[in-house]
Scaffold this motif. Structure first.
Motif, PDB file in Angstrom:
ATOM      1  N   VAL A  25      -5.953  12.261   1.231  1.00  0.00           N
ATOM      2  CA  VAL A  25      -5.177  11.133   0.771  1.00  0.00           C
ATOM      3  C   VAL A  25      -3.698  11.096   1.529  1.00  0.00           C
ATOM      4  O   VAL A  25      -3.233  10.206   1.762  1.00  0.00           O
ATOM      5  N   CYS A  26      -3.055  12.164   1.320  1.00  0.00           N
ATOM      6  CA  CYS A  26      -1.664  12.598   1.954  1.00  0.00           C
ATOM      7  C   CYS A  26      -1.703  12.221   3.391  1.00  0.00           C
ATOM      8  O   CYS A  26      -0.532  11.948   4.086  1.00  0.00           O
ATOM      9  N   LEU A  27      -2.741  12.808   4.061  1.00  0.00           N
ATOM     10  CA  LEU A  27      -2.866  12.736   5.508  1.00  0.00           C
ATOM     11  C   LEU A  27      -2.911  11.102   5.947  1.00  0.00           C
ATOM     12  O   LEU A  27      -2.033  10.840   7.002  1.00  0.00           O
ATOM     13  N   VAL A  28      -3.553  10.349   5.420  1.00  0.00           N
ATOM     14  CA  VAL A  28      -3.699   8.765   5.517  1.00  0.00           C
ATOM     15  C   VAL A  28      -2.590   8.263   5.279  1.00  0.00           C
ATOM     16  O   VAL A  28      -1.916   7.327   6.092  1.00  0.00           O
ATOM     17  N   LEU A  29      -1.880   8.526   4.034  1.00  0.00           N
ATOM     18  CA  LEU A  29      -0.512   7.997   3.695  1.00  0.00           C
ATOM     19  C   LEU A  29       0.489   8.317   4.782  1.00  0.00           C
ATOM     20  O   LEU A  29       1.455   7.514   4.973  1.00  0.00           O
ATOM     21  N   SER A  30       0.532   9.611   5.319  1.00  0.00           N
ATOM     22  CA  SER A  30       1.389   9.910   6.390  1.00  0.00           C
ATOM     23  C   SER A  30       1.298   9.190   7.480  1.00  0.00           C
ATOM     24  O   SER A  30       2.187   8.627   8.319  1.00  0.00           O
ATOM     25  N   PHE A  91       5.957  -4.519   0.865  1.00  0.00           N
ATOM     26  CA  PHE A  91       4.680  -4.691   0.428  1.00  0.00           C
ATOM     27  C   PHE A  91       3.582  -3.730   0.418  1.00  0.00           C
ATOM     28  O   PHE A  91       2.504  -3.928   0.155  1.00  0.00           O
ATOM     29  N   VAL A  92       3.837  -2.667   1.638  1.00  0.00           N
ATOM     30  CA  VAL A  92       2.682  -1.796   1.572  1.00  0.00           C
ATOM     31  C   VAL A  92       3.174  -0.180   1.196  1.00  0.00           C
ATOM     32  O   VAL A  92       2.471   0.409   0.249  1.00  0.00           O
ATOM     33  N   LEU A  93       4.304   0.212   1.674  1.00  0.00           N
ATOM     34  CA  LEU A  93       4.664   1.549   1.246  1.00  0.00           C
ATOM     35  C   LEU A  93       5.245   1.730  -0.374  1.00  0.00           C
ATOM     36  O   LEU A  93       4.841   2.805  -0.760  1.00  0.00           O
ATOM     37  N   TYR A  94       5.934   0.596  -0.607  1.00  0.00           N
ATOM     38  CA  TYR A  94       6.155   0.820  -2.117  1.00  0.00           C
ATOM     39  C   TYR A  94       5.301   0.780  -3.008  1.00  0.00           C
ATOM     40  O   TYR A  94       5.352   1.826  -3.652  1.00  0.00           O
ATOM     41  N   PRO A  95       4.053   0.015  -3.000  1.00  0.00           N
ATOM     42  CA  PRO A  95       2.956   0.121  -3.652  1.00  0.00           C
ATOM     43  C   PRO A  95       2.201   1.564  -3.580  1.00  0.00           C
ATOM     44  O   PRO A  95       1.776   2.071  -4.486  1.00  0.00           O
ATOM     45  N   LEU A  96       2.199   1.885  -2.373  1.00  0.00           N
ATOM     46  CA  LEU A  96       1.296   3.021  -2.107  1.00  0.00           C
ATOM     47  C   LEU A  96       2.203   4.366  -2.812  1.00  0.00           C
ATOM     48  O   LEU A  96       1.463   5.255  -2.956  1.00  0.00           O
TER      49      LEU A  96
END
Length: 254
Positions: A25-30, A91-96
Motif C-alpha cells: 500500500v505504501c509503495l504504491v502511494l509513494s 483531487f488525488v493525493l488529498y483523498p489518498l
C-alpha cells in the motif's frame, strides 16, 4: 499516558501478519506522490536548485539564446504542467492521504483491504479536499509570516487527515479546532516521536532511499497509534463525543 515505546510496540503488534500488505500500500502511494520515509532526496534536490540559482548570469544567457516563440511555448507548457500538478494534489493525493490514515487505523483492529485507501473517493469526496486545502493554505500563510507560525500551525493541525478519515463530513473550522485542542501540550512530544525515527531514516539514506519503502509502514502504523492515543484523550476530556468521532468501523470499499 502514552510513551514512544508503547506506541511503537503497539505499531509492531498491529503490523503482525499485515506488514506486507501495508508495505505494498505504501509503495504504491509513494509512486503516485504520497511518499514519506522513502522521500529522502529532498536535500539533494534543494542543493541542485541552489547551485543552479547561484549562476544567474549563465541562466540568463541560456534563455536569451532561445527564440521568443519557443519561450512562449515553454511558458505555456510550464503553466499547463503547474495546473495538472495542482489538480493531482487536490483531487488525488488529498483523498489518498485521508484514505491512508483510515487504512492504518482500521489495520489496528483487523486485516484491512487495500481498497480502504481509495474509499475516500466516494461521498463526501469534496469535503476532505476542501478541509485539507484550507488547512494547508493557513499553514502556508504561517510560513510566509516569518516561518515560525507555519511550523506551529503545522503541528497544531497534524491530526486533521485522521479526523477526516474518521468523520469525512467534519468542517474545516471544526477539524482545525479539534486537532489544535488534541495537540495542546503534545506538539513537542510528537516532534520527539518523529525525531525518534531519525536513526532509521539515516540508514535509509545509505540505501539510496530504498530502505525507506520498508520503514514507511512502521512509521505510518506508529502515527496511527499516536492518533488513537490523542483520540482517547479527547474523548476523556470532553473535547468531542462518539457522535462526532464514531470510530473506524469498516466502510464498504470497491
Amino acid at each position: 499516558m502514552w510513551t514512544r515505546e508503547l506506541l511503537k510496540s503497539n505499531a509492531k503488534q498491529a503490523l503482525q501478519g499485515r506488514y506486507w500488505r501495508s508495505f505494498w500500500v505504501c509503495l504504491v502511494l509513494s509512486f503516485v506522490g504520497l511518499g514519506g520515509a522513502s522521500a529522502s532526496s529532498g536535500s539533494a534536490a534543494r542543493q541542485t536548485v541552489d547551485t543552479a540559482g547561484g549562476d544567474n548570469a549563465s541562466i540568463y544567457e541560456m534563455f536569451s539564446n532561445i527564440p521568443d516563440n519557443m519561450l512562449a511555448a515553454l511558458a505555456v507548457g510550464a503553466f499547463i504542467g503547474a495546473i495538472i500538478s495542482i489538480c493531482w494534489v487536490l483531487f488525488v493525493l488529498y483523498p489518498l492521504k485521508v484514505g491512508r490514515c483510515r487504512y492504518f487505523m482500521e489495520s489496528r483492529q483487523s486485516l484491512t483491504p487495500a481498497s480502504t485507501v481509495v474509499s475516500t473517493f466516494r461521498q463526501p469526496y469534496g469535503n476532505p479536499i476542501i478541509v485539507q486545502l484550507l488547512t494547508n493554505l493557513k499553514v502556508f500563510l504561517g510560513f510566509l509570516l516569518l516561518i515560525v507560525p507555519g511550523i506551529y500551525w503545522d503541528y497544531c493541525y497534524t491530526l486533521v487527515p485522521y479526523l477526516l478519515a474518521e468523520n469525512p463530513y467534519m468542517s474545516a473550522t471544526r477539524a482545525m479546532e479539534l486537532s489544535n485542542q488534541m495537540m495542546d501540550g503534545e506538539k513537542w512530544n510528537y516532534f520527539v516521536l518523529q525525531l525518534s525515527f531519525f536513526g532509521w531514516l539515516l540508514l535509509c539514506a545509505f540505501t539510496f532511499g530504498i530502505g525507506g519503502f520498508f520503514l514507511e509502514p512502521y512509521m505510518q502504523a506508529t502515527y496511527a497509534e499516536f492518533y488513537a492515543a490523542m483520540r482517547s484523550k479527547a474523548l476523556a476530556a470532553g473535547m468531542t463525543t462518539t457522535d462526532e468521532l464514531g470510530g473506524f468501523v469498516r466502510h464498504d470499499t470497491f
